[in-house]
Design a protein around this motif. Structure first.
Motif, PDB file in Angstrom:
ATOM      1  N   GLY A 135      41.279  16.637  14.734  1.00 30.72           N
ATOM      2  CA  GLY A 135      40.780  17.817  15.430  1.00 30.72           C
ATOM      3  C   GLY A 135      39.980  17.497  16.682  1.00 30.72           C
ATOM      4  N   ALA A 136      40.031  16.242  17.125  1.00 30.26           N
ATOM      5  CA  ALA A 136      39.233  15.825  18.289  1.00 30.26           C
ATOM      6  C   ALA A 136      39.592  16.606  19.550  1.00 30.26           C
ATOM      7  CB  ALA A 136      39.405  14.327  18.530  1.00 30.26           C
ATOM      8  N   LYS A 137      40.881  16.795  19.811  1.00 29.64           N
ATOM      9  CA  LYS A 137      41.301  17.527  21.011  1.00 29.64           C
ATOM     10  C   LYS A 137      40.805  18.968  20.968  1.00 29.64           C
ATOM     11  CE  LYS A 137      45.396  19.044  23.592  1.00 29.64           C
ATOM     12  NZ  LYS A 137      46.884  19.103  23.603  1.00 29.64           N
ATOM     13  N   HIS A 138      40.848  19.604  19.809  1.00 28.92           N
ATOM     14  CA  HIS A 138      40.400  20.987  19.663  1.00 28.92           C
ATOM     15  C   HIS A 138      38.894  21.079  19.934  1.00 28.92           C
ATOM     16  CE1 HIS A 138      41.324  25.051  18.207  1.00 28.92           C
ATOM     17  NE2 HIS A 138      40.140  25.034  17.612  1.00 28.92           N
ATOM     18  N   MET A 139      38.147  20.106  19.443  1.00 26.57           N
ATOM     19  CA  MET A 139      36.706  20.106  19.692  1.00 26.57           C
ATOM     20  C   MET A 139      36.422  19.903  21.172  1.00 26.57           C
ATOM     21  SD  MET A 139      33.648  18.057  17.746  1.00 26.57           S
ATOM     22  CE  MET A 139      33.705  19.208  16.364  1.00 26.57           C
ATOM     23  N   ALA A 140      37.163  18.998  21.817  1.00 28.37           N
ATOM     24  CA  ALA A 140      36.976  18.764  23.250  1.00 28.37           C
ATOM     25  C   ALA A 140      37.308  20.018  24.056  1.00 28.37           C
ATOM     26  CB  ALA A 140      37.849  17.589  23.706  1.00 28.37           C
ATOM     27  N   THR A 142      36.972  23.035  23.037  1.00 25.22           N
ATOM     28  CA  THR A 142      35.878  23.990  22.809  1.00 25.22           C
ATOM     29  C   THR A 142      34.692  23.660  23.702  1.00 25.22           C
ATOM     30  OG1 THR A 142      36.604  24.275  20.515  1.00 25.22           O
ATOM     31  CG2 THR A 142      34.368  24.985  21.055  1.00 25.22           C
ATOM     32  N   ILE A 143      34.364  22.385  23.817  1.00 25.46           N
ATOM     33  CA  ILE A 143      33.276  21.966  24.707  1.00 25.46           C
ATOM     34  C   ILE A 143      33.559  22.420  26.136  1.00 25.46           C
ATOM     35  CG2 ILE A 143      32.097  19.975  25.732  1.00 25.46           C
ATOM     36  CD1 ILE A 143      32.675  18.480  23.055  1.00 25.46           C
ATOM     37  N   GLU A 170      37.002   8.903  21.357  1.00 25.35           N
ATOM     38  CA  GLU A 170      37.050   8.844  22.816  1.00 25.35           C
ATOM     39  C   GLU A 170      37.381  10.205  23.426  1.00 25.35           C
ATOM     40  OE1 GLU A 170      37.456   4.699  21.348  1.00 25.35           O
ATOM     41  OE2 GLU A 170      38.193   6.661  20.733  1.00 25.35           O
ATOM     42  N   VAL A 171      38.224  10.970  22.754  1.00 25.17           N
ATOM     43  CA  VAL A 171      38.600  12.301  23.253  1.00 25.17           C
ATOM     44  C   VAL A 171      37.382  13.220  23.292  1.00 25.17           C
ATOM     45  CG1 VAL A 171      39.951  14.374  22.721  1.00 25.17           C
ATOM     46  CG2 VAL A 171      41.004  12.123  22.533  1.00 25.17           C
ATOM     47  N   VAL A 172      36.559  13.192  22.245  1.00 29.07           N
ATOM     48  CA  VAL A 172      35.369  14.049  22.197  1.00 29.07           C
ATOM     49  C   VAL A 172      34.326  13.585  23.208  1.00 29.07           C
ATOM     50  CG1 VAL A 172      33.480  14.898  20.745  1.00 29.07           C
ATOM     51  CG2 VAL A 172      35.776  14.635  19.780  1.00 29.07           C
ATOM     52  N   VAL A 173      34.087  12.296  23.274  1.00 31.27           N
ATOM     53  CA  VAL A 173      33.090  11.765  24.208  1.00 31.27           C
ATOM     54  C   VAL A 173      33.484  12.061  25.646  1.00 31.27           C
ATOM     55  CG1 VAL A 173      32.012   9.645  25.079  1.00 31.27           C
ATOM     56  CG2 VAL A 173      32.264   9.989  22.612  1.00 31.27           C
ATOM     57  N   ASP A 174      34.781  12.021  25.943  1.00 30.23           N
ATOM     58  CA  ASP A 174      35.257  12.284  27.301  1.00 30.23           C
ATOM     59  C   ASP A 174      34.951  13.717  27.752  1.00 30.23           C
ATOM     60  OD1 ASP A 174      36.814  11.333  29.662  1.00 30.23           O
ATOM     61  OD2 ASP A 174      38.165  12.956  29.074  1.00 30.23           O
ATOM     62  N   ALA A 175      34.779  14.648  26.799  1.00 27.97           N
ATOM     63  CA  ALA A 175      34.411  16.027  27.136  1.00 27.97           C
ATOM     64  C   ALA A 175      32.922  16.155  27.454  1.00 27.97           C
ATOM     65  CB  ALA A 175      34.793  16.967  25.993  1.00 27.97           C
ATOM     66  N   ARG A 176      32.174  15.101  27.219  1.00 28.49           N
ATOM     67  CA  ARG A 176      30.772  14.954  27.607  1.00 28.49           C
ATOM     68  C   ARG A 176      29.847  16.023  27.023  1.00 28.49           C
ATOM     69  NH1 ARG A 176      28.519  14.090  32.332  1.00 28.49           N
ATOM     70  NH2 ARG A 176      27.478  12.276  31.483  1.00 28.49           N
ATOM     71  N   ASP A 208      27.385   4.069  17.083  1.00 30.60           N
ATOM     72  CA  ASP A 208      27.180   2.963  18.010  1.00 30.60           C
ATOM     73  C   ASP A 208      28.177   3.032  19.162  1.00 30.60           C
ATOM     74  OD1 ASP A 208      25.974   0.389  18.774  1.00 30.60           O
ATOM     75  OD2 ASP A 208      27.889  -0.466  18.185  1.00 30.60           O
ATOM     76  N   ARG A 209      29.420   3.372  18.856  1.00 32.35           N
ATOM     77  CA  ARG A 209      30.472   3.406  19.876  1.00 32.35           C
ATOM     78  C   ARG A 209      30.243   4.531  20.886  1.00 32.35           C
ATOM     79  NH1 ARG A 209      34.436   1.218  21.961  1.00 32.35           N
ATOM     80  NH2 ARG A 209      36.406   2.193  22.554  1.00 32.35           N
ATOM     81  N   VAL A 210      29.643   5.652  20.451  1.00 32.65           N
ATOM     82  CA  VAL A 210      29.341   6.736  21.396  1.00 32.65           C
ATOM     83  C   VAL A 210      28.487   6.200  22.535  1.00 32.65           C
ATOM     84  CG1 VAL A 210      28.171   8.948  21.713  1.00 32.65           C
ATOM     85  CG2 VAL A 210      29.532   8.557  19.655  1.00 32.65           C
ATOM     86  N   LYS A 211      27.465   5.430  22.197  1.00 29.40           N
ATOM     87  CA  LYS A 211      26.571   4.882  23.219  1.00 29.40           C
ATOM     88  C   LYS A 211      27.288   3.881  24.121  1.00 29.40           C
ATOM     89  CE  LYS A 211      22.414   6.646  22.683  1.00 29.40           C
ATOM     90  NZ  LYS A 211      21.764   7.415  23.759  1.00 29.40           N
ATOM     91  N   LEU A 212      28.205   3.135  23.548  1.00 32.45           N
ATOM     92  CA  LEU A 212      28.965   2.179  24.358  1.00 32.45           C
ATOM     93  C   LEU A 212      29.887   2.895  25.340  1.00 32.45           C
ATOM     94  CD1 LEU A 212      29.914  -0.442  21.614  1.00 32.45           C
ATOM     95  CD2 LEU A 212      28.174  -0.674  23.397  1.00 32.45           C
ATOM     96  N   LEU A 213      30.445   4.029  24.911  1.00 32.36           N
ATOM     97  CA  LEU A 213      31.359   4.795  25.759  1.00 32.36           C
ATOM     98  C   LEU A 213      30.615   5.568  26.840  1.00 32.36           C
ATOM     99  CD1 LEU A 213      33.718   6.179  22.969  1.00 32.36           C
ATOM    100  CD2 LEU A 213      34.368   4.540  24.755  1.00 32.36           C
ATOM    101  N   ASP A 214      29.451   6.139  26.479  1.00 30.33           N
ATOM    102  CA  ASP A 214      28.681   6.934  27.441  1.00 30.33           C
ATOM    103  C   ASP A 214      27.198   6.890  27.068  1.00 30.33           C
ATOM    104  OD1 ASP A 214      27.507   8.764  29.135  1.00 30.33           O
ATOM    105  OD2 ASP A 214      29.101  10.243  28.958  1.00 30.33           O
TER     106      ASP A 214
END
Length: 322
Positions: A135-140, A142-143, A170-176, A208-214
């Motif tokens: 559901g990552a794309k759907h959440m992105a 929505t953001i 990565e899909v969710v983090v990319d929506a910032r 941990d990976r969220v912080k590495l990505l952004d």
């Protein structure tokens, strides 16, 4: 929390939950008790939610803070339906095979955010292990819909663990989103009984990976206490979160939804919560919320403002030391 759902469907609980034997429910202490909802603003919020075809998980989960939060027009939207693919022993959300995603849901959530006039919104979801990306794309989407409808609204997401879904994070983090929240829920020794579908160290690595990505995104995680954990386990969990550079930790009392759910082993005193908060701050968290009634999105808007201020203050101290 709110989710789009057809109320004409029968509520079917997961067979594994139905099979669980009844467990005793401990009497709640005075510090857990709250006033029943019913203020004019609470009713106005309820009308807005109902008018947009939404249903609240706040109601279905029996959240103790619904009266206070709805009286301030605070809302947490739960997307992707009301049926979870997992059967955690602490959770009262129904379990089973979810329906297909509603492609219009991101826009509906954005419109409801605008109608409620939310300055800070929390978006969560059920686990959707049936979807290739969880559901990552759907959440992105929505953001991004909220950003387009109300650019001044800050956005916090409370996500599943996206276990075995490569690329989903990565899909969710990319929506910032402004805040990325993923709850550990409990200490690792209790995962098999309380959160059997999840993996403790996978959740730590996710944060941990969220912080590495952004690095600009605030990270947040929460646990329940009173499940049978011991103090040193909670302190080790704090260290694990700090090793992942998590900014914000929440600690709240577990409340047993029904006799079929995991039992409350202990009601933690307000003094013990205060001690946990003091220790967590000493370990380096920017923000800590620890009290019997603390929940992931409780006072989320006010806490976000404090979180930003704490980061700015720490940056100034670091600059001065340099």
């Amino acid at each position: 929390m709110v989710t789009l759902v057809d109320r004409t469907k029968p509520v079917l609980r997961h067979p594994e939950k139905a099979k669980r034997p009844d467990t005793p429910v401990l009497r709640k202490p005075d510090w857990i008790r709250v006033r029943a909802p019913g203020s004019p603003v609470w009713r106005e919020t309820k009308d807005i939610v109902r008018g947009n075809g939404l249903v609240t998980v706040c109601e279905e989960a029996g959240c103790p803070n619904i009266g206070e939060c709805w009286s301030k027009k605070h809302a947490t939207f739960m997307i992707m339906g009301d049926t979870c693919t997992r059967a955690c022993a602490f959770c009262n959300v129904r379990t089973g095979l979810p329906q297909a995603l509603d492609p219009d849901e991101p826009q509906k959530v954005a419109e409801a955010t605008a109608k409620l006039g939310l300055e800070h919104v929390v978006v969560t979801s059920v686990d959707r292990d049936d979807l290739a990306d969880g559901g990552a794309k759907h959440m992105a989407e929505t953001i991004r819909a909220i950003r387009a409808a109300t650019p001044g609204t800050t956005i916090e997401v409370l996500t599943p663990d996206f276990l075995r879904k490569p690329g989903a994070l990565e899909v969710v983090v990319d929506a910032r989103p402004d805040v990325f929240n993923h709850n550990l829920e409990t200490v690792p020794s209790l995962y098999l009984q309380v959160r059997p579908g999840a993996r403790y160290y996978h959740s730590i690595r996710l944060l941990d990976r969220v912080k590495l990505l952004d690095p600009t995104i605030f990270t947040k995680s929460g646990i329940m206490v009173g499940l049978g954990e011991v103090r040193n386990e909670v302190l080790q969990l704090m260290d694990d979160l700090r090793s992942a550079d998590v900014d914000f930790m929440t600690i709240g009392q577990y409340l047993q939804p029904t006799r079929k759910h995991y039992p409350v082993k202990e009601y933690i005193t307000p003094q013990a919560f205060s001690a946990y908060q003091t220790i967590a701050y000493a370990k380096g968290f920017l923000m800590v919320s620890a009290s019997p009634l603390t929940r992931s999105s409780y006072h989320a808007g006010d806490d976000f403002a404090r979180l930003k201020a704490a980061r700015e203050a720490r940056a100034k101290v670091g600059a001065g030391a340099a």
